[in-house]
Design an enzyme around this catalytic site. Structure first.
Site, PDB file in Angstrom:
ATOM      1  N   ASN A   1     -21.083  -9.857 -15.360  1.00 15.76           N
ATOM      2  CA  ASN A   1     -20.171 -10.776 -14.749  1.00 15.76           C
ATOM      3  C   ASN A   1     -19.964 -11.997 -15.694  1.00 15.76           C
ATOM      4  OD1 ASN A   1     -17.962 -11.192 -12.466  1.00 15.76           O
ATOM      5  ND2 ASN A   1     -19.716 -11.971 -11.444  1.00 15.76           N
TER       6      ASN A   1
ATOM      7  N   GLY B   1     -16.694  -6.193  -4.320  1.00 13.82           N
ATOM      8  CA  GLY B   1     -16.629  -5.096  -3.620  1.00 13.82           C
ATOM      9  C   GLY B   1     -16.244  -4.205  -4.225  1.00 13.82           C
TER      10      GLY B   1
ATOM     11  N   SER C   1       1.226  -1.006   0.125  1.00 14.46           N
ATOM     12  CA  SER C   1       0.389  -0.048  -0.027  1.00 14.46           C
ATOM     13  C   SER C   1       0.729   1.261   0.004  1.00 14.46           C
ATOM     14  CB  SER C   1      -0.738   0.143   1.565  1.00 14.46           C
ATOM     15  OG  SER C   1      -1.626   1.261   1.607  1.00 14.46           O
TER      16      SER C   1
ATOM     17  N   THR D   1     -19.456 -15.237 -13.474  1.00 13.15           N
ATOM     18  CA  THR D   1     -20.187 -16.052 -12.787  1.00 13.15           C
ATOM     19  C   THR D   1     -21.559 -14.733 -12.721  1.00 13.15           C
ATOM     20  OG1 THR D   1     -18.022 -16.265 -11.397  1.00 13.15           O
ATOM     21  CG2 THR D   1     -20.102 -16.495 -11.124  1.00 13.15           C
TER      22      THR D   1
ATOM     23  N   ASP E   1     -15.116   4.601  -1.004  1.00 15.99           N
ATOM     24  CA  ASP E   1     -14.360   3.855  -2.570  1.00 15.99           C
ATOM     25  C   ASP E   1     -15.206   4.683  -2.968  1.00 15.99           C
ATOM     26  OD1 ASP E   1     -12.519   2.312  -1.940  1.00 15.99           O
ATOM     27  OD2 ASP E   1     -13.317   0.547  -1.267  1.00 15.99           O
TER      28      ASP E   1
ATOM     29  N   LYS F   1     -13.314  -5.638   4.412  1.00 16.65           N
ATOM     30  CA  LYS F   1     -14.181  -4.516   3.996  1.00 16.65           C
ATOM     31  C   LYS F   1     -15.872  -5.231   4.503  1.00 16.65           C
ATOM     32  CE  LYS F   1     -11.240  -2.248  -0.087  1.00 16.65           C
ATOM     33  NZ  LYS F   1     -11.959  -1.246  -1.080  1.00 16.65           N
TER      34      LYS F   1
ATOM     35  N   TYR G   1      -5.227   0.317 -11.092  1.00 19.12           N
ATOM     36  CA  TYR G   1      -4.400   1.164 -11.314  1.00 19.12           C
ATOM     37  C   TYR G   1      -3.182   0.765 -11.231  1.00 19.12           C
ATOM     38  CZ  TYR G   1      -4.106   0.911  -5.803  1.00 19.12           C
ATOM     39  OH  TYR G   1      -4.188   0.739  -4.885  1.00 19.12           O
TER      40      TYR G   1
HETATM   41  P1  NAP Z   1     -13.759  -8.747  -5.836  1.00 23.55           P
HETATM   42  O1  NAP Z   1     -14.771  -8.403  -5.082  1.00 23.55           O
HETATM   43  O2  NAP Z   1     -12.334 -10.108  -5.336  1.00 23.55           O
HETATM   44  O3  NAP Z   1     -14.338  -8.959  -7.096  1.00 23.55           O
HETATM   45  C1  NAP Z   1     -13.617  -9.600  -8.296  1.00 23.55           C
HETATM   46  C2  NAP Z   1     -14.180  -9.255  -9.521  1.00 23.55           C
HETATM   47  O4  NAP Z   1     -13.750  -9.431 -10.734  1.00 23.55           O
HETATM   48  C3  NAP Z   1     -15.241 -10.323  -9.144  1.00 23.55           C
HETATM   49  O5  NAP Z   1     -16.942  -9.958  -9.946  1.00 23.55           O
HETATM   50  C4  NAP Z   1     -14.392 -11.342 -10.522  1.00 23.55           C
HETATM   51  O6  NAP Z   1     -15.391 -12.643 -11.464  1.00 23.55           O
HETATM   52  C5  NAP Z   1     -14.124 -10.253 -11.413  1.00 23.55           C
HETATM   53  N1  NAP Z   1     -14.008 -11.769 -12.273  1.00 23.55           N
HETATM   54  C6  NAP Z   1     -11.934 -11.683 -11.328  1.00 23.55           C
HETATM   55  N2  NAP Z   1     -11.139 -12.164 -12.329  1.00 23.55           N
HETATM   56  C7  NAP Z   1     -11.567 -12.713 -13.429  1.00 23.55           C
HETATM   57  C8  NAP Z   1     -11.309 -12.445 -15.258  1.00 23.55           C
HETATM   58  N3  NAP Z   1     -10.071 -12.947 -15.360  1.00 23.55           N
HETATM   59  N4  NAP Z   1     -12.418 -12.546 -15.940  1.00 23.55           N
HETATM   60  C9  NAP Z   1     -13.513 -11.832 -15.733  1.00 23.55           C
HETATM   61  N5  NAP Z   1     -13.627 -11.812 -14.626  1.00 23.55           N
HETATM   62  C10 NAP Z   1     -13.015 -11.725 -13.396  1.00 23.55           C
HETATM   63  O7  NAP Z   1     -12.305  -7.455  -5.275  1.00 23.55           O
HETATM   64  P2  NAP Z   1     -12.979  -6.509  -5.684  1.00 23.55           P
HETATM   65  O8  NAP Z   1     -12.848  -5.802  -4.061  1.00 23.55           O
HETATM   66  O9  NAP Z   1     -14.669  -6.147  -6.041  1.00 23.55           O
HETATM   67  O10 NAP Z   1     -12.233  -5.434  -6.876  1.00 23.55           O
HETATM   68  C11 NAP Z   1     -11.698  -5.148  -8.127  1.00 23.55           C
HETATM   69  C12 NAP Z   1     -10.553  -4.569  -8.819  1.00 23.55           C
HETATM   70  O11 NAP Z   1     -10.798  -3.602  -8.658  1.00 23.55           O
HETATM   71  C13 NAP Z   1      -9.644  -4.604  -8.255  1.00 23.55           C
HETATM   72  O12 NAP Z   1      -8.192  -6.311  -8.065  1.00 23.55           O
HETATM   73  C14 NAP Z   1      -8.755  -3.515  -8.121  1.00 23.55           C
HETATM   74  O13 NAP Z   1      -8.029  -3.181  -9.667  1.00 23.55           O
HETATM   75  C15 NAP Z   1      -9.733  -2.163  -8.628  1.00 23.55           C
HETATM   76  N6  NAP Z   1     -10.056  -1.554  -7.077  1.00 23.55           N
HETATM   77  C16 NAP Z   1      -9.474  -0.385  -7.320  1.00 23.55           C
HETATM   78  C17 NAP Z   1      -9.762   0.410  -6.392  1.00 23.55           C
HETATM   79  C18 NAP Z   1      -8.853   1.707  -6.618  1.00 23.55           C
HETATM   80  O14 NAP Z   1      -8.854   2.260  -5.972  1.00 23.55           O
HETATM   81  N7  NAP Z   1      -8.430   2.119  -8.078  1.00 23.55           N
HETATM   82  C19 NAP Z   1     -10.248   0.608  -5.658  1.00 23.55           C
HETATM   83  C20 NAP Z   1     -10.594  -1.339  -4.912  1.00 23.55           C
HETATM   84  C21 NAP Z   1     -10.585  -2.172  -6.086  1.00 23.55           C
HETATM   85  P3  NAP Z   1     -16.009 -13.709 -10.940  1.00 23.55           P
HETATM   86  O15 NAP Z   1     -17.579 -13.015  -9.820  1.00 23.55           O
HETATM   87  O16 NAP Z   1     -16.664 -14.523 -12.097  1.00 23.55           O
HETATM   88  O17 NAP Z   1     -15.243 -14.633  -9.563  1.00 23.55           O
END
Ligand code: NAP
Length: 460
Positions: A346, A326, A218, A348, A303, A267, A409
C-alpha cells in the site's frame, strides 16, 4: 393468490396451512403428502429404502409442478436448501417463514416418526439443522411470523392481516413518507416510493434499496428490478443516497424495507446499527448486504465471494493485494480462504501494516511487487478508474502467467489490465467481482441462485 409456508418441521406449517386454506377458500397442498402419494410409501420408507437424495428428487418434482395460484402450500422443512425449489416456490407467491424457538420445536415434534437426517441425537439434530437452515428460510421468505407462543388461529390471523394490509401500519407509512422522499434520488422517484408504500391494491410490494454516498451512478436498481420481474417477485429496488447510514437503517426498520445493499462509505459504519452480523462480515470488518426479517436486521458481506469465485481455478500459492481499504480487506479474506499466502502492498505504510496484522499476512510498499514472484495480483486501489490512465504498478513488475485481477470496473479494460494482457498474464476484470458479489447478494436477499451469465448480460 398463492401463499407458501416454509419453516422447520414443528413450526406449524401443516396445521396453519390447512386452516389458512379454509379461511381463504383456497386449496391446500402439503408437499410432503404429495411426495408420499407419488412414491406410494411413507417418508420413513423412502429414506430407508431409497435414501435422502431420492426424497429430494421427488420433492423437487412436486414443487416444480405446483399450481401457480389458488392455493396455500406447506413446503417440506428442507425444501428451501435447494435454490431451484426456492425459485419455484417464490414465483408469484407470498412466502411466510413460520419461526419457532428450538425448544418449542423439540416439544412439538417429540415422538415423530420422521427419519433422522444426521447421526446426532434428536435435540442436537434440531439445533444443528436450525443453524444451517435458518439463513435459507430468512432469505427465501417475504414475511417472518413467530409461531412460538401463538396458537394456530392466531398465526392464521397474523398471516391474513399481512396479506391484506401489508407489514407496516398505514399510519406509520404516512408518518415516514417525508423522510423517504428526502432520501430519494429525484422528486419523481420520491413520488413513486410514496405510491408504492401507500398502495391499498398491492400492500405487500416490498422495497429494497442501495445506500451509499454517493451511489447515484449505481447499476444495481436496473439489475435488481429486472431480476425481480424475471423471477416474478413483488419487489421494487430504489436508491437512497444519504450521508448518514444510521438514518437509512432507522427508516428501513420503520418502513420495513426488506433489504439494503450498502456501498462506499457506509460498509463499516452500518455494522453499529444491525442486530446480527455473520462471521465473514465480522472478520472482514464490513457489511455490504442487510436483510430485514420482521425488524431483525442481519448483516452479510458478499464482496469477498466476488473476489474469490473468479479465482477459484487459478493455480498458485502467493498473492499480492494492492491497497489497504475495504475492498482490499475483502480480497485478503478471499485469498486466505483459497489457501494463498498474501502480501498487502500500500501507498501508506501504516494502513498496510494495520490490514496485514489483522489477517496475519505480510506487507510492504507498492514497489515490493517486483521482488515477490506473485502468482496472483489484485488491484484494490482506485488507480485506473474512469479517466485515470495510470496503472498502480509499472509493466515490468508483471510477469507472464501471473493472474491479474483489477477490482476497478469502469472501464472494464483498465490500464493495468491492458499492460497485463501485453505481458501474457491471465486477466480478470473488476466486472467479474461485481457479477459474483451481486449473485451472492441476490441469494441472500431472495434465496434464488442467478446464472452469472444473466447478470453479465443485464450489465451490458
Ligand atoms: P478505500 O477504502 O478508499 O481504499 C482505497 C485504497 O487505495 C487505499 O489503500 C489507498 O491508499 C489506495 N489508493 C488510493 N489512491 C491511490 C493512488 N493514487 N495510488 C496508490 N494507492 C492509492 O476504497 P475501497 O472501498 O477499498 O475500494 C477500492 C477500489 O476497489 C474502488 O475504487 C473500486 O474501484 C474497487 N471496488 C470494486 C468493486 C467491484 O465490484 N468490482 C467493489 C468494491 C470496490 P492509502 O491508504 O495510501 O490512501
Amino acid at each position: 393468490m398463492r401463499v407458501v409456508l416454509i419453516g422447520f418441521r414443528g413450526s406449524g406449517k401443516t396445521a396453519v396451512g390447512r386452516r389458512l386454506a379454509e379461511a381463504l377458500a383456497l386449496s391446500w397442498i402439503d408437499t410432503d403428502a404429495q411426495i408420499v402419494a407419488r412414491a406410494g410409501t411413507g417418508i420413513p420408507a423412502i429414506f430407508a429404502e431409497q435414501g435422502e437424495q431420492a426424497f429430494r428428487t421427488l420433492e423437487r418434482d412436486v414443487i416444480a409442478g405446483l399450481p401457480g395460484s389458488g392455493c396455500v402450500v406447506s413446503a417440506g422443512g428442507g425444501a428451501v436448501m435447494d435454490p431451484e425449489n426456492v425459485r419455484y416456490l417464490r414465483a408469484g407467491s407470498v412466502v411466510f417463514f413460520l419461526q419457532a424457538p428450538a425448544e418449542v420445536i423439540e416439544a412439538r415434534i417429540r415422538g415423530s416418526d420422521r427419519p433422522p437426517l444426521t447421526a446426532l441425537s434428536p435435540e442436537e439434530e434440531i439445533r444443528a439443522l436450525l443453524a444451517t437452515r435458518t439463513p435459507a428460510y430468512l432469505s427465501a421468505s417475504d414475511v417472518c411470523i413467530d409461531t412460538g407462543d401463538r396458537g394456530i388461529d392466531e398465526v392464521c390471523e397474523a398471516i391474513i392481516s399481512t396479506l391484506f394490509s401489508g407489514t407496516v401500519a398505514r399510519a406509520t407509512c404516512l408518518h415516514h413518507l417525508d423522510a423517504i422522499v428526502h432520501m430519494a434520488p429525484s422528486s419523481g422517484e420520491g413520488a413513486k416510493l410514496c405510491t408504492l408504500l401507500c398502495s391499498k391494491e398491492n400492500p405487500l410490494k416490498r422495497l429494497f434499496a442501495i445506500t451509499g454516498y454517493p451511489c447515484a451512478h449505481s447499476v444495481s436498481p436496473l439489475l435488481y428490478n429486472h431480476l425481480f420481474s424475471r423471477f416474478n417477485l413483488n419487489y421494487y429496488y430504489t436508491l437512497l443516497e444519504w450521508p448518514d447510514v444510521g438514518e437509512v437503517v432507522d427508516l428501513a426498520r420503520k418502513l420495513d424495507i426488506r433489504a439494503l445493499s450498502v456501498t462506499i462509505p457506509h460498509k463499516t459504519a452500518v455494522m453499529d446499527h444491525l442486530d446480527e452480523i455473520d462471521g465473514h462480515a465480522a472478520a472482514i470488518g464490513a457489511v455490504n448486504s442487510v436483510l430485514n426479517c420482521g425488524g431483525t436486521l442481519y448483516g452479510h458481506n458478499t464482496d469477498w465471494i466476488g473476489v474469490k469465485t473468479p479465482l477459484e481455478d487459478v493455480k498458485g500459492s502467493r498473492a499480492v493485494v494492492l491497497g489497504a481499504g475495504g475492498a482490499a480487506a475483502a480480497a485478503v479474506y478471499a485469498l486466505q480462504d483459497l489457501g494463498m499466502e498474501v502480501w498487502v502492498l500500500n501507498r501508506t505504510e501504516e494502513r498496510a501494516i494495520a490490514l496485514a496484522s489483522r489477517f496475519g499476512c505480510r506487507h510492504g510498499p507498492l514497489t515490493a511487487l517486483s521482488s515477490l514472484d506473485a502468482d496472483v495480483l489484485i488491484n484494490a486501489t482506485p488507480v485506473g478508474m474512469g479517466d485515470d490512465r495510470r496503472s498502480p504498478v509499472p509493466q515490468e513488475h508483471l510477469r507472464e502467467g501471473m493472474c491479474v485481477f483489477d477490482l476497478v470496473y469502469t472501464p472494464p479494460k483498465t490500464p493495468l489490465l491492458a499492460m497485463a494482457e501485453e505481458m501474457g498474464c491471465r486477466c480478470i476484470p473488476g466486472t467479474e467481482m461485481f457479477v459474483h458479489q451481486a449473485r451472492a447478494q441476490f441469494a441472500v436477499f431472495t434465496g434464488i441462485d442467478v446464472e452469472p451469465a444473466l447478470i453479465r448480460r443485464l450489465m451490458q
